[in-house]
Design a protein around this motif. Sequence first.
Motif, mmCIF file in Angstrom:
data_model
loop_
_atom_site.group_PDB
_atom_site.id
_atom_site.type_symbol
_atom_site.label_atom_id
_atom_site.label_comp_id
_atom_site.label_asym_id
_atom_site.label_seq_id
_atom_site.Cartn_x
_atom_site.Cartn_y
_atom_site.Cartn_z
ATOM 1 N N ALA A 132 0.883 -1.246 0.050
ATOM 2 C CA ALA A 132 0.018 -0.131 -0.007
ATOM 3 C C ALA A 132 0.927 1.225 0.208
ATOM 4 C CB ALA A 132 -0.989 0.121 1.116
ATOM 5 N N PHE A 133 1.872 1.224 0.827
ATOM 6 C CA PHE A 133 2.844 2.354 0.867
ATOM 7 C C PHE A 133 3.737 2.580 -0.427
ATOM 8 C CE2 PHE A 133 6.774 4.466 1.863
ATOM 9 C CZ PHE A 133 6.425 5.344 2.411
ATOM 10 N N LYS A 134 3.776 1.610 -1.240
ATOM 11 C CA LYS A 134 4.575 1.851 -2.330
ATOM 12 C C LYS A 134 3.507 2.415 -3.597
ATOM 13 C CE LYS A 134 7.728 -2.160 -1.627
ATOM 14 N NZ LYS A 134 8.181 -3.474 -2.020
ATOM 15 N N HIS A 135 2.399 1.813 -3.405
ATOM 16 C CA HIS A 135 1.487 2.499 -4.369
ATOM 17 C C HIS A 135 1.060 3.946 -4.028
ATOM 18 C CE1 HIS A 135 -2.743 3.664 -5.805
ATOM 19 N NE2 HIS A 135 -2.469 3.086 -6.736
ATOM 20 N N PHE A 136 1.150 4.241 -2.732
ATOM 21 C CA PHE A 136 0.964 5.540 -2.104
ATOM 22 C C PHE A 136 1.991 6.538 -2.484
ATOM 23 C CE2 PHE A 136 1.746 8.976 0.863
ATOM 24 C CZ PHE A 136 0.122 9.587 1.110
ATOM 25 N N ARG A 137 3.257 5.972 -2.401
ATOM 26 C CA ARG A 137 4.441 6.791 -2.891
ATOM 27 C C ARG A 137 4.531 6.838 -4.333
ATOM 28 N NH1 ARG A 137 9.805 3.752 -1.605
ATOM 29 N NH2 ARG A 137 9.098 2.584 -3.108
ATOM 30 N N HIS A 138 3.906 6.015 -5.080
ATOM 31 C CA HIS A 138 3.954 6.068 -6.641
ATOM 32 C C HIS A 138 2.949 7.227 -6.914
ATOM 33 C CE1 HIS A 138 5.150 4.493 -10.619
ATOM 34 N NE2 HIS A 138 3.747 4.442 -11.010
ATOM 35 N N HIS A 139 2.115 7.694 -6.446
ATOM 36 C CA HIS A 139 0.969 8.513 -6.454
ATOM 37 C C HIS A 139 1.020 9.626 -5.609
ATOM 38 C CE1 HIS A 139 -0.517 4.876 -8.821
ATOM 39 N NE2 HIS A 139 -0.719 5.752 -9.902
ATOM 40 N N LEU A 140 2.154 10.087 -5.458
ATOM 41 C CA LEU A 140 2.438 11.109 -4.213
ATOM 42 C C LEU A 140 1.914 12.517 -4.347
ATOM 43 C CD1 LEU A 140 3.544 11.589 -1.416
ATOM 44 C CD2 LEU A 140 5.791 12.137 -2.524
ATOM 45 N N GLU A 144 -3.871 1.707 2.957
ATOM 46 C CA GLU A 144 -3.462 2.904 2.061
ATOM 47 C C GLU A 144 -4.296 4.103 2.563
ATOM 48 O OE1 GLU A 144 -3.338 4.403 -2.523
ATOM 49 O OE2 GLU A 144 -3.292 2.269 -1.997
ATOM 50 N N SER A 145 -5.484 3.918 3.049
ATOM 51 C CA SER A 145 -6.188 4.883 3.613
ATOM 52 C C SER A 145 -5.832 5.459 4.952
ATOM 53 C CB SER A 145 -7.627 4.258 3.759
ATOM 54 O OG SER A 145 -8.423 5.613 4.144
ATOM 55 N N LEU A 146 -5.228 4.277 5.919
ATOM 56 C CA LEU A 146 -4.854 4.601 7.037
ATOM 57 C C LEU A 146 -3.416 5.430 7.000
ATOM 58 C CD1 LEU A 146 -5.245 1.536 9.001
ATOM 59 C CD2 LEU A 146 -6.612 3.425 9.453
ATOM 60 N N ILE A 147 -2.591 5.161 5.892
ATOM 61 C CA ILE A 147 -1.387 5.779 5.803
ATOM 62 C C ILE A 147 -1.847 7.392 5.380
ATOM 63 C CG2 ILE A 147 0.494 6.107 3.967
ATOM 64 C CD1 ILE A 147 0.530 2.992 3.684
ATOM 65 N N THR A 148 -2.835 7.440 4.556
ATOM 66 C CA THR A 148 -3.359 8.836 4.417
ATOM 67 C C THR A 148 -3.487 9.701 5.749
ATOM 68 O OG1 THR A 148 -4.135 8.137 2.284
ATOM 69 C CG2 THR A 148 -4.827 10.119 3.067
ATOM 70 N N GLY A 149 -4.381 8.996 6.627
ATOM 71 C CA GLY A 149 -4.842 9.542 7.631
ATOM 72 C C GLY A 149 -3.800 9.928 8.641
ATOM 73 N N LEU A 150 -2.741 9.070 8.721
ATOM 74 C CA LEU A 150 -1.498 9.018 9.750
ATOM 75 C C LEU A 150 -0.707 10.278 9.298
ATOM 76 C CD1 LEU A 150 -0.492 5.361 10.585
ATOM 77 C CD2 LEU A 150 -1.419 7.137 12.104
ATOM 78 N N LEU A 151 -0.699 10.303 7.885
ATOM 79 C CA LEU A 151 0.377 11.477 7.337
ATOM 80 C C LEU A 151 -0.333 12.614 7.316
ATOM 81 C CD1 LEU A 151 1.856 9.573 4.117
ATOM 82 C CD2 LEU A 151 3.170 10.253 6.310
ATOM 83 N N SER A 152 -1.957 12.949 7.294
ATOM 84 C CA SER A 152 -2.413 13.860 7.409
ATOM 85 C C SER A 152 -2.478 14.470 9.040
ATOM 86 C CB SER A 152 -4.039 13.764 7.205
ATOM 87 O OG SER A 152 -4.107 13.290 5.896
#
Length: 654
Positions: A252-260, A577-585
């Motif tokens: 999930a993090f790799k996909h998140f980073r790819h569409h940063l 992936e959604s939780l990664i978005t929340g934590l970074l937010s």
Amino acid sequence: MSFLELKNIHKSYYLGSQEFPVLKGINLDFDLGDFVSILGESGGGKSTLMNIIGGLDRNFEGEVLVDGKKLDHKQEKSLDKYRRETIGYIYQSYNLISHLSVLDNVLVSLDMTTLSKKEREARAKELLVKVGLEGQIKKYPNQLSGGQKQRVAIARALASDPKVIIADEPTGALDSQNTKEVLSLLNEIASEGRLVITVTHSEAVADAGTRIVRLADGQIESDERIKPAYPKQDKEMIPSRALPRRASIKTAFKHFRHHLGTNSLIILGTAIGLFSVILFSGLGNGIAGYMSSQITKVANPQVMSVSRYVKSDDDENSAFSESSNTPAFTAAQLDQIKKQKHVSKVESSYTAMNATATYNNQNVTMRALTNWTSSNSDDSVKAGHAPTKDGEILIDQSAVAEKFNKNNYKDLIGKQVTVSYQALNAQQENVTVKFTATVSGIGHSDSQGAQINAVNTTTIQNALKQAGLSADPTDISVKVDDLDNVEDTAASIDKIKDGSNRLYKTSTIQSIIKKIQTYVNLATSILSLIAGISLIVSALMIIVTMFMSVAARTKEIGILRALGESKRDIRWLFISESLITGLLSASVATLLAYLAQAGINGALKSIANYAFVQVTTGDVITAFVLALIISLLAALLPARRAAKLNPIDALSAE
């Protein structure tokens, strides 16, 4: 006994009530070491048969036996395990995951083995070397040629050490040279003791194997062996396991980073709402703290005010009168309060409203004049000292002293002023109380409009007696031995009764501060509620983004399911992936809040040397909890939709 057996396989598709048979009683046996080509024209049922063998299609009639044991197509978990342990797929369209590097595309399959991280990476690199891609491991699929992509697909299919390799038109998109190389690799795979099943419509591809099964109109037309099968090999296979949660998070993090770029906008939008909540909470903390500090600067929090309790005529329950008819304390009552547990000192309290101070023929009105008691704080004395001796008075800087002497108000210390005010006697007649006192100090309050004017207690008592008035107090100041005991002591005094009649009413600094904090908290909550609207918008942004992500990654979902990932793994992938978005937010919001705190407090320092914004650890934790809740709720529906996708339909998506 053959390794893989198909018995009486029937499969039909339905359009409304109309049936379209695709497979009409297929019976086939497959052995390890064989390279079997299923040859037929498009629409003949080759792909459907491949999906049944590969454990992707569950809706058919008949039996599939693996190593003598029936494969239960009704149990989804057993099919997931079957694909993890037994099946490796090679596709005509390669089906590589675009946001993963060449190495990571191979590691996706290895994540479902019991190998250590170091062993997984070593095996992935070894396989990429084997297929001739040792120099391409850091590249992404869009940087490779068609032949190179197919080699990556082969390496991925071999990664988990499956016994069966299913190749769907593996050379359909390749030129002649790459076709020869891929067919050579497939023969090499079969020679290792694996079963290779190729689905093709090419006679040339079929001739490269050891056996050709011709399929036409859903039935076996012929089954021809053209070469002997490769010898079976007994070797220990790599054990499989369910996909660990951390592997889903990593993907999930790799996909998140790819569409940063796109994700950064979502993070910023969510962070603004969380930042507002943190800032408003910090502002509430600061304002409440500031008000509390101002109160405690002029009043000792260990001292409470006590007056006689009098019922109001219009309230039989708990209201009390503040009129001049409030009775004074008797000596016995003062002694009763002194004997209460934790009470260390009891002092009489007097207040004169609108007293006039006279100095050098100048008159200045004091809004309120009190006697100096333990309730007063030495912090309120700006110059000189408190009026601790008979005949001394403390006058307010701005309200009194500067009006007598604007530029040199401290020169008043040691000078005498005359004070007079009006009071009512027992007959409710106005009587003038007048006395002369020496200025012992200058008082000052940081609170706007507050005045510090206080006279020595003995001085005001003597003045009252000289005016023919009683010096018995209607209010007293009660000092408690410890701050922690103030509220309990106040409650005990409030409970003192004479028969059924309540005697006393207390007022503590803590109760005043609590009231202020209640109002501040209410205002903060309203502001936070307004900020919460932006959080709802942020949640909607995440939901829309996740649904778009599911649509854009449909084929990836199919690939992962074909590799053996379960519905749970797919759900967790999107939730992660959604939780990664929340934590970074929440992290960005926290950083913005601390920057805003520093900026606002720095800007207001010239007004008051106090931190008006105080972001606490609790505020930050609240922001992170909110972020996790929002992102989790936002991901549930999209993740559920992703998990419910049919792997076959997902693989055919463009």
